[in-house]
Design an enzyme around this catalytic site. Sequence first.
Site, PDB file in Angstrom:
ATOM      1  N   GLU A 170       0.815  -1.221   0.000  1.00  0.00           N
ATOM      2  CA  GLU A 170       0.000   0.000   0.000  1.00  0.00           C
ATOM      3  C   GLU A 170       0.848   1.272   0.000  1.00  0.00           C
ATOM      4  O   GLU A 170       0.513   2.249  -0.665  1.00  0.00           O
ATOM      5  CB  GLU A 170      -0.903  -0.016   1.242  1.00  0.00           C
ATOM      6  N   ASP A 171       1.935   1.257   0.736  1.00  0.00           N
ATOM      7  CA  ASP A 171       2.656   2.517   0.992  1.00  0.00           C
ATOM      8  C   ASP A 171       4.061   2.602   0.409  1.00  0.00           C
ATOM      9  O   ASP A 171       4.716   3.637   0.536  1.00  0.00           O
ATOM     10  CB  ASP A 171       2.756   2.763   2.508  1.00  0.00           C
TER      11      ASP A 171
HETATM   12  P1  NDP Z   1      -5.506   9.513   7.152  1.00  0.00           P
HETATM   13  O1  NDP Z   1      -5.927   8.267   6.477  1.00  0.00           O
HETATM   14  O2  NDP Z   1      -4.966  10.648   6.335  1.00  0.00           O
HETATM   15  O3  NDP Z   1      -4.389   9.230   8.241  1.00  0.00           O
HETATM   16  C1  NDP Z   1      -4.530   8.172   9.142  1.00  0.00           C
HETATM   17  C2  NDP Z   1      -3.590   7.056   8.746  1.00  0.00           C
HETATM   18  O4  NDP Z   1      -2.248   7.527   8.749  1.00  0.00           O
HETATM   19  C3  NDP Z   1      -3.654   5.950   9.754  1.00  0.00           C
HETATM   20  O5  NDP Z   1      -4.678   5.051   9.413  1.00  0.00           O
HETATM   21  C4  NDP Z   1      -2.269   5.350   9.662  1.00  0.00           C
HETATM   22  O6  NDP Z   1      -2.355   4.397   8.590  1.00  0.00           O
HETATM   23  C5  NDP Z   1      -1.379   6.523   9.232  1.00  0.00           C
HETATM   24  N1  NDP Z   1      -0.550   7.174  10.279  1.00  0.00           N
HETATM   25  C6  NDP Z   1       0.744   7.553  10.153  1.00  0.00           C
HETATM   26  N2  NDP Z   1       1.188   8.155  11.230  1.00  0.00           N
HETATM   27  C7  NDP Z   1       0.188   8.186  12.126  1.00  0.00           C
HETATM   28  C8  NDP Z   1       0.061   8.688  13.462  1.00  0.00           C
HETATM   29  N3  NDP Z   1       1.076   9.267  14.103  1.00  0.00           N
HETATM   30  N4  NDP Z   1      -1.129   8.555  14.078  1.00  0.00           N
HETATM   31  C9  NDP Z   1      -2.152   7.964  13.441  1.00  0.00           C
HETATM   32  N5  NDP Z   1      -2.107   7.448  12.178  1.00  0.00           N
HETATM   33  C10 NDP Z   1      -0.931   7.568  11.509  1.00  0.00           C
HETATM   34  O7  NDP Z   1      -6.700  10.049   8.077  1.00  0.00           O
HETATM   35  P2  NDP Z   1      -8.060  10.637   7.594  1.00  0.00           P
HETATM   36  O8  NDP Z   1      -7.850  11.464   6.373  1.00  0.00           O
HETATM   37  O9  NDP Z   1      -9.012   9.533   7.543  1.00  0.00           O
HETATM   38  O10 NDP Z   1      -8.493  11.636   8.756  1.00  0.00           O
HETATM   39  C11 NDP Z   1      -9.327  11.227   9.793  1.00  0.00           C
HETATM   40  C12 NDP Z   1     -10.714  11.828   9.673  1.00  0.00           C
HETATM   41  O11 NDP Z   1     -10.624  13.233   9.588  1.00  0.00           O
HETATM   42  C13 NDP Z   1     -11.464  11.329   8.452  1.00  0.00           C
HETATM   43  O12 NDP Z   1     -12.755  10.916   8.837  1.00  0.00           O
HETATM   44  C14 NDP Z   1     -11.539  12.556   7.526  1.00  0.00           C
HETATM   45  O13 NDP Z   1     -12.776  12.629   6.835  1.00  0.00           O
HETATM   46  C15 NDP Z   1     -11.419  13.695   8.484  1.00  0.00           C
HETATM   47  N6  NDP Z   1     -10.737  14.837   7.948  1.00  0.00           N
HETATM   48  C16 NDP Z   1      -9.891  14.705   6.888  1.00  0.00           C
HETATM   49  C17 NDP Z   1      -9.218  15.795   6.371  1.00  0.00           C
HETATM   50  C18 NDP Z   1      -8.307  15.602   5.216  1.00  0.00           C
HETATM   51  O14 NDP Z   1      -7.674  16.552   4.812  1.00  0.00           O
HETATM   52  N7  NDP Z   1      -8.182  14.391   4.704  1.00  0.00           N
HETATM   53  C19 NDP Z   1      -9.363  17.119   6.974  1.00  0.00           C
HETATM   54  C20 NDP Z   1     -10.226  17.123   8.100  1.00  0.00           C
HETATM   55  C21 NDP Z   1     -10.877  16.017   8.541  1.00  0.00           C
HETATM   56  P3  NDP Z   1      -1.394   3.100   8.427  1.00  0.00           P
HETATM   57  O15 NDP Z   1      -1.735   2.066   9.414  1.00  0.00           O
HETATM   58  O16 NDP Z   1      -1.671   2.680   7.020  1.00  0.00           O
HETATM   59  O17 NDP Z   1      -0.046   3.672   8.615  1.00  0.00           O
END
Ligand code: NDP
Length: 182
Positions: free
Chosen positions: A65-66
């Site tokens: 995926e990444d």
């Molecule tokens: P993302 O998918 O962008 O980010 C979360 C993912 O990033 C995790 O699932 C994890 O995936 C990875 N990750 C890497 N570092 C970290 C860390 N330190 N802490 C947590 N996760 C990390 O998140 P979303 O875009 O889904 O954002 C969350 C919510 O906010 C959504 O419901 C969205 O609609 C909303 N939102 C989104 C905005 C946007 O700009 N996209 C703006 C405002 C709100 P892995 O396990 O694959 O590493």
Amino acid sequence: MDDSTGLILKALRFSARKHNDQRRKDSRSSPYVNHPIQVAETLWRVGGVRDVTLLIAAILHDTIEDTGTTPEEIRAEFGGDVLALVLEVTDDKSLPKQTRKQLQIQTAPHKSHNAKLLKLADKICNVDDIVHSPPADWTLERKREYLLWTEKVVAGLRGVNVKLEMAYDELLAEGKRALGLE
Ligand code: NDP
Ligand code: ZN
């Protein structure tokens, strides 16, 4: 020592190399590979998982995926069973983000037993990150939305491992308190 130790070490080396230039989103930009190591160790320690195929898939779970890793590479190095599991937890990055997030909710109940375990451990580690080392630039609202989304995905993963589910529930409750959700 048996062969499984060597295979796990090989997977750690492979994952560290593939994620070499990638960082997590926390304020310290931690090495990305910390995350798949945490997921595999959570399966082992919290979930009591001893299935080596599953532990290796956890170590590799974000490589397709990444990073530029191909399915063929994983099959050649670790075999078809590991590849099948990694593919089961790999999002299709060609789809829009909201579609991918909705698909995770919809497909969770239909995943294999081992893919459910892996996804549970992944969500435990990500909620732990949101609570203890969140992305530096995320608003409170975005963190809240993320926690509530994991809850919907995890609802479809239940029934496979009580200890992992309890660990998730405790972390989610802690996160909700910390973010003022209850
Ligand atoms: P993302 O998918 O962008 O980010 C979360 C993912 O990033 C995790 O699932 C994890 O995936 C990875 N990750 C890497 N570092 C970290 C860390 N330190 N802490 C947590 N996760 C990390 O998140 P979303 O875009 O889904 O954002 C969350 C919510 O906010 C959504 O419901 C969205 O609609 C909303 N939102 C989104 C905005 C946007 O700009 N996209 C703006 C405002 C709100 P892995 O396990 O694959 O590493
Ligand atoms: Zn992950």
